[in-house]
Write an enzyme that holds these catalytic residues in place. Sequence first.
Site, PDB file in Angstrom:
ATOM      1  N   ASN A 271       0.810  -1.225   0.000  1.00  0.00           N
ATOM      2  CA  ASN A 271       0.000   0.000   0.000  1.00  0.00           C
ATOM      3  C   ASN A 271       0.842   1.274   0.000  1.00  0.00           C
ATOM      4  O   ASN A 271       0.317   2.361   0.199  1.00  0.00           O
ATOM      5  CB  ASN A 271      -0.940   0.000   1.214  1.00  0.00           C
ATOM      6  CG  ASN A 271      -1.962  -1.121   1.138  1.00  0.00           C
ATOM      7  OD1 ASN A 271      -2.523  -1.395   0.081  1.00  0.00           O
ATOM      8  ND2 ASN A 271      -2.190  -1.793   2.263  1.00  0.00           N
TER       9      ASN A 271
ATOM     10  N   CYS B   2       3.108   6.746   7.453  1.00  0.00           N
ATOM     11  CA  CYS B   2       4.443   7.272   7.178  1.00  0.00           C
ATOM     12  C   CYS B   2       4.841   6.843   5.777  1.00  0.00           C
ATOM     13  O   CYS B   2       4.719   5.665   5.419  1.00  0.00           O
ATOM     14  CB  CYS B   2       5.437   6.734   8.209  1.00  0.00           C
ATOM     15  SG  CYS B   2       7.143   7.240   7.942  1.00  0.00           S
TER      16      CYS B   2
ATOM     17  N   HIS C 143       3.031   2.464   2.060  1.00  0.00           N
ATOM     18  CA  HIS C 143       3.366   3.144   3.313  1.00  0.00           C
ATOM     19  C   HIS C 143       4.139   2.167   4.197  1.00  0.00           C
ATOM     20  O   HIS C 143       4.183   0.965   3.932  1.00  0.00           O
ATOM     21  CB  HIS C 143       2.125   3.716   4.024  1.00  0.00           C
ATOM     22  CG  HIS C 143       1.133   2.680   4.460  1.00  0.00           C
ATOM     23  ND1 HIS C 143      -0.169   2.972   4.762  1.00  0.00           N
ATOM     24  CD2 HIS C 143       1.243   1.342   4.645  1.00  0.00           C
ATOM     25  CE1 HIS C 143      -0.804   1.881   5.120  1.00  0.00           C
ATOM     26  NE2 HIS C 143       0.036   0.879   5.059  1.00  0.00           N
TER      27      HIS C 143
END
Length: 429
Positions: free
Chosen positions: A330, A367, A332
């Site tokens: 995904n 993040c 991240h």
Amino acid sequence: MAGSIAASAFLPGSPAPAAAVPPKSVLGERPDSLDVRGIAAKPGSSSSSSAAALRAGKTRTHAAIPKVNGGSSALADPEHDTMSSSSSSSAAPRTFYNQLPDWSMLLAAITTIFLAAEKQWTLLDWKPKRPDMLTDTFGFGRMIHEGLMFRQNFSIRSYEIGADRTASIETLMNHLQETALNHVKSAGLLGDGFGSTPEMSKRDLFWVVSQMQAIVERYPCWGDTVEVDTWVGAHGKNGMRRDWHIRDSVTGHTILKATSKWVMMHKLTRRLARIPDEVRTEIEPYFFEHASIVDEDNRKLPKLPDIEGANVAKYVRTGLTPRWADLDINQHVNNVKYIGWILESAPISILEKHELASIVLDYKRECGRDSVLQSHTTVYTDCNKHSGQTTLHCEHLLCLESGPTIVKARTMWRPKGTRPQENIIPSSS
């Protein structure tokens, strides 16, 4: 006279002397006017007639030699054998098959190798030393409890243990994540996303963890086999709950209990989304309302405290950046990576003398690849009045250097060598 007549009857007469050959003009050569029998050749005879006469003479000579036991002639004719071999070799053309090696020798060599290997194999003792080595650690697990729970076994590898010869907390967390994905796959709900169902994939939705709590009772060692059970349940109107229970596959001792809360995020907007009715219809048949952790730590995690005192110490680690390998499908950072960053700011004295007993994580935002983070740890020292042992609990904050908070966490630590009361829970099939 009579003796000479008898001798002549048994001994053939001596052969006639060969015709005199004139001296050669050059050493190693013979006059062109002589054929192979020493008879002068006619000046007008052709080379073909000479060759025919030569072949006829050789044939008569070879036929005159007696045979032994019906076999080949006892006397060898080198010149005739040379001509025969040359004619036979010229008659058999060179093919790929003629140039291959002797297959019988090759098969004999292969058979010898296999027999030697079989003998060595029988001499080896492959009997497992422990019953847990018979566990199928490479399987994808199976559904139990009428399809409401998923179970999978893992063997602790050498690259999954730390300096204290036990599995790290990151290893156990990775086992939790792996069983969650395999649970979705075994249920037939795996779409084209990372744990997304087919209806979620149609709407560009995926799951993200918002909270997680884990209680570690003991850490497995290298070679141990752990058994992981996981199941899902409802959490509010727009969330899902997933629980885990890890135990030793041989003794049944509890190793870890964990619970988590998940919400949906849109892949393009990166915002939280409500659970569509079509998705709820997919996952509700697999809900199993059973909590692995009865007394959850629901205390609110404070912001980075500005407390000064004798029993408080602060530690900071800056300049943390994600690697390409830290990103998941995904795009991240994987949630397990946050735990490693949180412990980066913990003092080495705690890691050497204590082990992590529990952890609570509160994820605030994702993040990305280009993020630069700071890890803050505040250590609180407590003394147990009953046992006299000193226990530690820490407050952690992982944030971007620009300010926004990524994860808040609370960890509890116990001295190494101490174990909580072990709960033996038998495995249920």
